[in-house]
Design a protein around this motif. Structure first.
Motif, PDB file in Angstrom:
ATOM      1  N   LEU A  36       1.321  -1.086  -0.041  1.00 39.47           N
ATOM      2  CA  LEU A  36       0.237  -0.095   0.057  1.00 39.47           C
ATOM      3  C   LEU A  36       0.667   1.052  -0.010  1.00 39.47           C
ATOM      4  CD1 LEU A  36      -3.094  -0.025   0.840  1.00 39.47           C
ATOM      5  CD2 LEU A  36      -2.741   1.313   2.431  1.00 39.47           C
ATOM      6  N   LEU A  37       1.920   1.446   1.304  1.00 39.96           N
ATOM      7  CA  LEU A  37       2.799   2.737   0.887  1.00 39.96           C
ATOM      8  C   LEU A  37       3.260   2.476   0.006  1.00 39.96           C
ATOM      9  CD1 LEU A  37       3.957   2.416   4.319  1.00 39.96           C
ATOM     10  CD2 LEU A  37       2.698   4.137   3.778  1.00 39.96           C
ATOM     11  N   TRP A  38       3.800   1.612  -0.569  1.00 38.63           N
ATOM     12  CA  TRP A  38       5.122   2.048  -1.863  1.00 38.63           C
ATOM     13  C   TRP A  38       3.833   2.291  -3.062  1.00 38.63           C
ATOM     14  CZ3 TRP A  38       9.885   1.875  -3.769  1.00 38.63           C
ATOM     15  CH2 TRP A  38       9.778   1.345  -4.871  1.00 38.63           C
ATOM     16  N   ASP A  39       2.733   1.673  -3.105  1.00 39.37           N
ATOM     17  CA  ASP A  39       1.933   1.722  -3.999  1.00 39.37           C
ATOM     18  C   ASP A  39       1.793   3.938  -4.225  1.00 39.37           C
ATOM     19  OD1 ASP A  39       0.114   1.197  -6.742  1.00 39.37           O
ATOM     20  OD2 ASP A  39      -1.569   2.202  -4.705  1.00 39.37           O
ATOM     21  N   VAL A  40       1.112   3.967  -2.920  1.00 38.89           N
ATOM     22  CA  VAL A  40       0.890   5.245  -2.808  1.00 38.89           C
ATOM     23  C   VAL A  40       2.879   6.478  -3.345  1.00 38.89           C
ATOM     24  CG1 VAL A  40      -1.130   5.739  -1.784  1.00 38.89           C
ATOM     25  CG2 VAL A  40       0.516   5.447  -0.370  1.00 38.89           C
ATOM     26  N   VAL A  41       3.120   5.464  -2.708  1.00 41.19           N
ATOM     27  CA  VAL A  41       4.303   6.548  -2.895  1.00 41.19           C
ATOM     28  C   VAL A  41       4.870   6.818  -4.303  1.00 41.19           C
ATOM     29  CG1 VAL A  41       6.636   6.971  -2.457  1.00 41.19           C
ATOM     30  CG2 VAL A  41       5.053   6.000  -0.145  1.00 41.19           C
ATOM     31  N   ALA A  42       4.934   5.409  -4.497  1.00 45.57           N
ATOM     32  CA  ALA A  42       5.422   5.681  -6.245  1.00 45.57           C
ATOM     33  C   ALA A  42       4.593   6.487  -7.273  1.00 45.57           C
ATOM     34  CB  ALA A  42       5.426   3.843  -6.895  1.00 45.57           C
ATOM     35  N   LYS A  43       3.338   6.374  -7.167  1.00 44.75           N
ATOM     36  CA  LYS A  43       2.087   6.816  -7.588  1.00 44.75           C
ATOM     37  C   LYS A  43       2.728   8.289  -7.976  1.00 44.75           C
ATOM     38  CE  LYS A  43      -1.346   3.685  -8.889  1.00 44.75           C
ATOM     39  NZ  LYS A  43      -2.256   3.115  -7.944  1.00 44.75           N
ATOM     40  N   SER A  44       2.877   8.838  -6.672  1.00 44.17           N
ATOM     41  CA  SER A  44       2.779  10.178  -5.723  1.00 44.17           C
ATOM     42  C   SER A  44       4.085  11.063  -6.914  1.00 44.17           C
ATOM     43  CB  SER A  44       2.644  10.002  -4.893  1.00 44.17           C
ATOM     44  OG  SER A  44       3.187  10.414  -4.153  1.00 44.17           O
ATOM     45  N   MET A  45       4.537  10.765  -6.958  1.00 41.35           N
ATOM     46  CA  MET A  45       5.758  10.813  -7.043  1.00 41.35           C
ATOM     47  C   MET A  45       6.463  11.839  -8.267  1.00 41.35           C
ATOM     48  SD  MET A  45       8.789   9.738  -5.235  1.00 41.35           S
ATOM     49  CE  MET A  45      10.163  10.866  -5.132  1.00 41.35           C
ATOM     50  N   PRO A  46       5.683  12.160  -9.439  1.00 40.04           N
ATOM     51  CA  PRO A  46       5.784  12.539 -10.292  1.00 40.04           C
ATOM     52  C   PRO A  46       5.145  14.012 -10.130  1.00 40.04           C
ATOM     53  CG  PRO A  46       4.340  10.944 -11.264  1.00 40.04           C
ATOM     54  CD  PRO A  46       4.894  10.540  -9.818  1.00 40.04           C
TER      55      PRO A  46
END
Lengths: 287, 323
Positions: B52-62
């Motif tokens: 979950l954390l990985w998903d949101v962090v990765a998606k928010s990176m841009p």
């Protein structure tokens, strides 16, 4: 039941009348601090103590002995209304303190406890400094005066001053078990009470600490009246002036009710008990 | 004789028999199996959290790379490339302040009454059982309560506001939501204080209040403090009650340019971070996917910082207290 009441009252009369230590009993005869008459204590449906009558005399050490569940602690806790803290506790009968009904509707238990201090089985100092442990009681009672002097005076009286005078600001929990218990005794006498109740004060201590507490008790009885509950019969024999022996009756459904068997001068109870039950208990033939 | 006999009579065993019994490793399947199952459960829940954390962090990176801090500091805007969440963060913080002011004193006081003053009667037991039930009521129900009682009845009906959907109403609603949990955590904290301490205090002639004030509360306060902050964290992340009882400022209801941030407290236009997440996640534009993830990261970071701060503060409190 009526016979039991008669028994209790005759026993009390015995205690008042001059016994082997006639001088003591004679001088004490007029100065009963507590008079307990037909005391019955219930915890909800559970009948803990039945028809107990006895007097507690000034500047004496009175020991309450007996097997577990015989209600000796319950009787003790009636003397400063500590039983009020237990939900469902009910006290019947009459307990007077200097002639005043302790359970009268206008009696404030807080005021009772300022005059009747208490020391518990397990040392329970406040999680604060040694100094704070002593001054808390007088402070909440609104005492005005020099607290430093009070702390020294109280700790000297409790035979603890020399051991702690350089670390009054240290936590009370840094002390050994025996020192903690003497601190609790000091805390109890800091409010200048009239009576100090002790509920098995030495049961969590080693023999040396026990010896020091017993020495202290003998010293303190010059100024205070002491009532002590103890499992240790040697202790009762060593320190007390009078001994009340309680026994326990087990009912049909296993309910245990405490009852006063004998109350007399301590040397009489231990050398020439009038009841067979007492003799069996003190000689270890009980149960 | 090499063998020694241990014990006597019919139960006598030789030393060899005893050794075999002590050393003998019986094949035990159950125990390792239980341990393994427990470990797998632990790892599974941890794995879900990590994904979950990985998903949101990765998606928010841009978003973080393109916009930097402006995602946090900008006001809401209908244009996704300009929008930001500062109003939501402000709203959430202010809501939490209202919740602290209302629910902390009420909850702690109620718990002190129940634990220290109330006699253990049937009525008390019914009360306690129902407080536990209240803590389990779904938050949307509290949203309805907030809408009917605080918004409609009190603020619009009695105070006479044009719209009662203000931050105060939202805060009151969230306060009701956490009140029961606040009572329960404080009760647990008070119950953990040993009876011997109370007896010691009563024994020297202290009144009930002196006992509570000087002995019970100081000992219970670290636990009360931790419990309260964790409870507040729950209020901080709630969205459902706010959807019903307020928080109307969304992407479409942007406050006019230059509206002072403090005026959001009294007016009907306020929002909270969870509401922003909810609104952004429903937008069709692809920019909002990353924006939503960024808002979730912001929410999680705030919660983590607050919780870590609480634990540090509690440890400091406990160290200061003489044990």
């Amino acid at each position: 039941m009526s016979t039991r009441m008669e028994l209790a009252s005759t026993v009390v009369e015995d205690a008042v009348s001059p016994g082997p230590s006639a001088g003591l009993a004679g001088s004490a005869g007029s100065s009963a601090i507590f008079e307990i008459q037909d005391l019955n204590v219930y915890y909800r449906d559970f009948h803990a103590v039945t028809d107990t009558s006895l007097n507690i005399y000034q500047n004496e050490i009175t020991a309450l002995i007996g097997p577990s569940g015989c209600g000796k602690s319950t009787v003790l806790r009636c003397l400063n209304r500590m039983n009020d803290l237990i939900d469902g506790a009910r006290v019947e009968g009459r307990v007077t303190y200097h002639g005043i009904d302790l359970y009268g509707s206008s009696v404030d238990p807080v005021e009772v406890r300022r005059r009747v201090g208490m020391v518990f089985q397990k040392p329970n100092p406040f999680p604060k400094s040694i100094y704070e442990n002593i001054v808390f009681g007088p402070r909440v009672a609104g005492w005005k005066g020099n607290f430093d002097d009070l702390v020294e005076e109280t700790l000297v009286r409790a035979a603890l001053w020399d051991e702690v005078k350089d670390k009054l600001e240290n936590s009370a929990f840094d002390l050994s078990g025996g020192q903690q218990q003497r601190l609790c005794i000091a805390r109890a006498i800091a409010t200048s009470p009239d009576v100090v109740l002790m509920d098995e004060p030495c049961s969590a201590l080693d023999p040396i600490a026990t010896y020091r507490i017993e020495t202290l008790m003998r010293e303190l009885k010059k100024q205070y009246t002491i009532v002590v509950v103890t499992h240790n019969m040697q202790q009762a024999a060593r320190v007390s002036d009078r001994t009340a022996f309680f026994s326990v009756d087990v009912g049909e459904e296993g309910q245990r009710t405490g009852r006063l068997v004998e109350y007399d001068m301590t040397d009489r109870v231990f050398t020439a008990p009038s009841m067979k039950e007492t003799e069996d208990y003190i000689t270890g033939r009980f149960g | 004789m090499a063998t020694r006999t241990i014990g006597s009579g019919s139960t006598a065993v030789t030393q060899d028999m005893l050794r075999r019994a002590l050393e003998g490793r019986k094949v035990n399947v159950i125990n390792p199996l239980v341990a393994l199952t427990l470990l797998i459960s632990l790892l599974a829940s941890l794995a879900i959290l990590v994904v979950l954390l990985w998903d949101v962090v990765a998606k928010s990176m841009p978003v973080w790379q393109e916009r930097g801090w402006s995602v946090i500091t900008n006001d809401l805007s209908p244009r996704p490339e300009e929008t930001g969440m500062v109003q939501g963060i402000f709203g959430s913080v202010m809501l939490t302040v209202v919740v602290v002011i209302l629910s902390f004193p009420l909850g702690v006081a109620a718990a002190i009454y129940l634990e220290e003053y109330a006699r253990d009667t049937r009525l008390t037991r019914i009360l306690v059982a129902n407080i536990r039930n209240l803590a389990g009521v779904p938050s949307i129900v509290y949203g309805l309560l907030g809408l009917t009682v605080f918004v409609k009845l009190i603020l619009e009906g009695m105070v006479g506001q044009l719209s009662g959907r203000t931050l105060i109403a939202g805060g009151m609603t969230l306060s009701m939501l956490v009140l029961a949990i606040m009572v329960i955590t404080t009760q647990e904290a008070l119950r953990a204080v040993p009876m011997a301490l109370r007896e010691a205090s009563y024994g020297v002639g202290a009144t009930p209040w002196q006992t509570i004030r000087h002995h019970v509360l100081p000992v219970a306060s670290p636990a009360i403090f931790t419990g309260s902050v964790l409870t507040l964290a729950r209020a901080f992340g709630e969205s459902a009650p706010l959807l019903l009882a307020g928080a109307v400022l969304s992407t479409f209801f942007a406050a006019p340019e230059g509206t002072p941030i403090t005026s959001l407290v009294m007016s009907e236009k306020y929002t909270a971070l969870p509401i922003i997440i909810y609104n952004w996640s429903r937008q069709p534009q692809t920019e909002y996917i990353a924006l939503t993830a960024a808002a979730i990261v912001a929410l999680l970071v705030i919660l983590l910082v607050v919780n870590a701060g609480t634990i540090l503060a509690r440890d400091a409190l406990e160290r200061r207290r003489i044990r």
